[in-house]
Design a protein around this motif. Structure first.
Motif, PDB file in Angstrom:
ATOM      1  N   ALA A 138       0.366  -1.015  -0.020  1.00  0.00           N
ATOM      2  CA  ALA A 138      -0.199   0.151  -0.005  1.00  0.00           C
ATOM      3  C   ALA A 138       0.782   1.375  -0.098  1.00  0.00           C
ATOM      4  O   ALA A 138       2.424   1.309   1.168  1.00  0.00           O
ATOM      5  CB  ALA A 138      -1.161  -0.350   0.821  1.00  0.00           C
ATOM      6  N   PRO A 139       0.796   2.181  -0.722  1.00  0.00           N
ATOM      7  CA  PRO A 139      -0.858   2.163  -1.741  1.00  0.00           C
ATOM      8  C   PRO A 139      -0.550   1.891  -3.231  1.00  0.00           C
ATOM      9  O   PRO A 139       0.745   1.400  -3.419  1.00  0.00           O
ATOM     10  CB  PRO A 139      -1.222   3.730  -2.009  1.00  0.00           C
ATOM     11  CG  PRO A 139       0.280   4.402  -1.758  1.00  0.00           C
ATOM     12  CD  PRO A 139       1.106   3.145  -0.404  1.00  0.00           C
ATOM     13  N   VAL A 140      -1.194   1.198  -3.306  1.00  0.00           N
ATOM     14  CA  VAL A 140      -1.322   0.186  -4.967  1.00  0.00           C
ATOM     15  C   VAL A 140      -2.272   0.178  -5.899  1.00  0.00           C
ATOM     16  O   VAL A 140      -3.145   0.489  -6.167  1.00  0.00           O
ATOM     17  CB  VAL A 140      -0.811  -1.202  -4.323  1.00  0.00           C
ATOM     18  CG1 VAL A 140      -2.413  -2.167  -3.764  1.00  0.00           C
ATOM     19  CG2 VAL A 140      -0.571  -2.183  -5.476  1.00  0.00           C
ATOM     20  N   MET A 141      -1.228   0.378  -7.367  1.00  0.00           N
ATOM     21  CA  MET A 141      -2.343   0.303  -8.481  1.00  0.00           C
ATOM     22  C   MET A 141      -2.038  -1.111  -9.176  1.00  0.00           C
ATOM     23  O   MET A 141      -0.879  -1.089  -9.280  1.00  0.00           O
ATOM     24  CB  MET A 141      -1.952   1.829  -9.079  1.00  0.00           C
ATOM     25  CG  MET A 141      -1.281   2.514  -9.630  1.00  0.00           C
ATOM     26  SD  MET A 141      -0.834   3.360 -10.678  1.00  0.00           S
ATOM     27  CE  MET A 141       1.366   4.299 -10.842  1.00  0.00           C
ATOM     28  N   ILE A 142      -2.203  -1.251 -10.523  1.00  0.00           N
ATOM     29  CA  ILE A 142      -2.297  -2.118 -11.628  1.00  0.00           C
ATOM     30  C   ILE A 142      -2.471  -1.460 -12.612  1.00  0.00           C
ATOM     31  O   ILE A 142      -3.677  -0.826 -12.884  1.00  0.00           O
ATOM     32  CB  ILE A 142      -3.139  -3.332 -11.490  1.00  0.00           C
ATOM     33  CG1 ILE A 142      -2.918  -4.402 -10.066  1.00  0.00           C
ATOM     34  CG2 ILE A 142      -3.252  -3.980 -12.732  1.00  0.00           C
ATOM     35  CD1 ILE A 142      -4.345  -4.651  -9.649  1.00  0.00           C
ATOM     36  N   VAL A 143      -1.245  -0.915 -13.609  1.00  0.00           N
ATOM     37  CA  VAL A 143      -1.672  -0.847 -14.958  1.00  0.00           C
ATOM     38  C   VAL A 143      -1.898  -1.712 -16.321  1.00  0.00           C
ATOM     39  O   VAL A 143      -0.600  -3.151 -15.552  1.00  0.00           O
ATOM     40  CB  VAL A 143      -1.052   0.187 -14.958  1.00  0.00           C
ATOM     41  CG1 VAL A 143      -0.891   1.208 -15.882  1.00  0.00           C
ATOM     42  CG2 VAL A 143      -0.582   1.284 -13.799  1.00  0.00           C
TER      43      VAL A 143
END
Length: 164
Positions: A138-143
């Motif tokens: 965290a914090p995390v994103m998927i691209v």
């Protein structure tokens, strides 16, 4: 083929219409297959513009309102164009506490999109998702299919610039 005359739509080529017709022909005799046909049609076009929904309804011999109801009920379907790269930003508790809103704000300021929007060039779509199951990052994103964790607001644009 289901239909030889195809509606005109700027995002749907003749080849796409032919592929959609093939999907319809393969499934039109199978009761309850409209979800699968819509999913495959969305995979072909990238989203479900209304002429595609109407075409599926006609080809499957279903009322357009019924098919539209299915397309709008399930979150799997999108009636708006999506970007080439979908940014899924985790808004779960751990990511929220660690600054995902600031990360999303940087994305919004740089690319002119808010959660649920797509850039005008269809490069990116930004989606907030409840949890990605990667709380330790965290914090995390998927691209697209790539996971990016331990995000810093001032570094997120550098990550996104790698996606053309």
């Amino acid at each position: 083929m289901s239909c030889t005359v195809h509606p005109s739509h700027p995002d749907v080529t003749d080849e796409m219409w032919n592929r959609i017709d093939a999907v319809i022909d393969e499934h039109k005799q199978i009761p309850g297959s409209v979800i699968g046909v819509l999913r495959m049609s969305q995979d072909i076009v990238g989203y479900l513009p209304v002429p595609v929904i109407d075409h599926v309804a006609h080809g499957m011999n279903l009322p357009p309102s019924q098919v539209f109801g299915v397309a709008t009920f399930y979150s799997l379907f999108s009636l708006k164009p999506k970007g080439r790269h979908i940014i899924k930003a985790c808004t779960g508790t751990a990511c929220y506490v660690k600054g995902i809103k600031e990360v999303m704000s940087h994305i919004a300021n740089k690319y002119g999109i808010r959660e649920g929007d797509t850039t005008t060039d269809r490069r990116f779509s930004l989606e907030g998702v409840r949890c990605l199951g990667a709380c330790g990052l965290a914090p995390v994103m998927i691209v697209s299919d790539d996971i990016h964790g331990n995000l810093k607001p001032d570094e997120v644009v550098n990550i996104l610039e790698e996606y053309k």
